[in-house]
Design a protein around this motif. Structure first.
Motif, PDB file in Angstrom:
ATOM      1  N   GLU A  82       0.839  -1.182   0.187  1.00  0.00           N
ATOM      2  CA  GLU A  82      -0.204  -0.047  -0.026  1.00  0.00           C
ATOM      3  C   GLU A  82       0.927   1.323   0.096  1.00  0.00           C
ATOM      4  OE1 GLU A  82      -3.088   1.911   3.099  1.00  0.00           O
ATOM      5  OE2 GLU A  82      -3.585  -0.183   2.594  1.00  0.00           O
ATOM      6  N   LYS A  83       1.960   1.336   0.625  1.00  0.00           N
ATOM      7  CA  LYS A  83       2.912   2.254   0.848  1.00  0.00           C
ATOM      8  C   LYS A  83       3.506   2.529  -0.546  1.00  0.00           C
ATOM      9  CE  LYS A  83       4.057   3.360   5.504  1.00  0.00           C
ATOM     10  NZ  LYS A  83       5.179   3.833   6.208  1.00  0.00           N
ATOM     11  N   ILE A  84       3.979   1.597  -1.137  1.00  0.00           N
ATOM     12  CA  ILE A  84       4.569   1.824  -2.484  1.00  0.00           C
ATOM     13  C   ILE A  84       3.524   2.334  -3.330  1.00  0.00           C
ATOM     14  CG2 ILE A  84       5.428   0.297  -4.460  1.00  0.00           C
ATOM     15  CD1 ILE A  84       7.048  -1.381  -2.498  1.00  0.00           C
TER      16      ILE A  84
ATOM     17  N   GLY B  76      -1.997  -0.851  -6.159  1.00  0.00           N
ATOM     18  CA  GLY B  76      -1.711  -1.999  -5.228  1.00  0.00           C
ATOM     19  C   GLY B  76      -2.282  -3.137  -5.851  1.00  0.00           C
ATOM     20  N   VAL B  77      -2.768  -3.347  -7.161  1.00  0.00           N
ATOM     21  CA  VAL B  77      -3.044  -4.418  -7.899  1.00  0.00           C
ATOM     22  C   VAL B  77      -1.823  -5.232  -7.874  1.00  0.00           C
ATOM     23  CG1 VAL B  77      -4.091  -5.610  -9.801  1.00  0.00           C
ATOM     24  CG2 VAL B  77      -5.105  -3.362  -8.749  1.00  0.00           C
ATOM     25  N   SER B  78      -0.668  -4.738  -8.452  1.00  0.00           N
ATOM     26  CA  SER B  78       0.512  -5.435  -8.355  1.00  0.00           C
ATOM     27  C   SER B  78       1.785  -4.815  -8.115  1.00  0.00           C
ATOM     28  CB  SER B  78       0.803  -5.811 -10.119  1.00  0.00           C
ATOM     29  OG  SER B  78       0.838  -4.652 -10.868  1.00  0.00           O
TER      30      SER B  78
ATOM     31  N   ASP C  29      13.108   6.449   3.411  1.00  0.00           N
ATOM     32  CA  ASP C  29      12.783   6.207   5.053  1.00  0.00           C
ATOM     33  C   ASP C  29      11.300   6.228   5.231  1.00  0.00           C
ATOM     34  OD1 ASP C  29      15.252   6.044   5.815  1.00  0.00           O
ATOM     35  OD2 ASP C  29      15.661   8.197   6.414  1.00  0.00           O
ATOM     36  N   ILE C  30      10.797   6.948   4.333  1.00  0.00           N
ATOM     37  CA  ILE C  30       9.070   7.101   4.311  1.00  0.00           C
ATOM     38  C   ILE C  30       8.513   5.720   4.231  1.00  0.00           C
ATOM     39  CG2 ILE C  30       8.924   9.279   3.307  1.00  0.00           C
ATOM     40  CD1 ILE C  30       8.166   8.060   0.714  1.00  0.00           C
ATOM     41  N   PHE C  31       9.093   4.777   3.952  1.00  0.00           N
ATOM     42  CA  PHE C  31       8.357   3.393   3.969  1.00  0.00           C
ATOM     43  C   PHE C  31       8.501   2.836   5.452  1.00  0.00           C
ATOM     44  CE2 PHE C  31       9.790   3.940  -0.354  1.00  0.00           C
ATOM     45  CZ  PHE C  31       8.617   3.571  -0.989  1.00  0.00           C
TER      46      PHE C  31
END
Length: 103
Positions: A3-5, A46-48, A68-70
């Motif tokens: 989700e973060k990506i 976020g599907v892939s 770092d934000i991850f």
């Protein structure tokens, strides 16, 4: 993490005003194998997930060099808050940060 990506990819593309077609074109120029805009939207929703090479290429296009934000919710919140500021607010925040760093 997925989700973060997805959020980062969507946010950065829109923040920079890049069309999905432009990003796909840039990815192809850098040697990435991406067939369509649909693939990019899949990453953003976020599907892939992009593989590591694709993710790093996207980060380069989006000028993301700090990961770092991850891992830190407070950092993500501060970045989002900063991005909500107008140019005057960003200038004042930058000045304040510089003052704090000097002292």
């Amino acid at each position: 993490m997925r989700e973060k990506i997805a959020q980062l990819l969507k946010l950065k593309r829109k923040e920079l005003g890049f069309s999905a077609d432009y990003v796909v074109s840039e990815l192809k120029k850098s040697g990435m194998n991406i067939n369509s805009v649909k693939t990019l939207f899949g990453y953003e929703n976020g599907v892939s997930q992009p593989n590591a090479d694709m993710f790093l290429s996207l980060c380069k296009i989006y000028h993301v060099d700090n990961f770092d934000i991850f891992f830190d919710k407070e950092t993500t919140k501060r970045i989002n808050d900063y991005n909500l500021l107008n140019e005057f607010g960003k200038q004042k925040a930058d000045e304040y940060i510089e003052d704090l760093a000097e002292n």
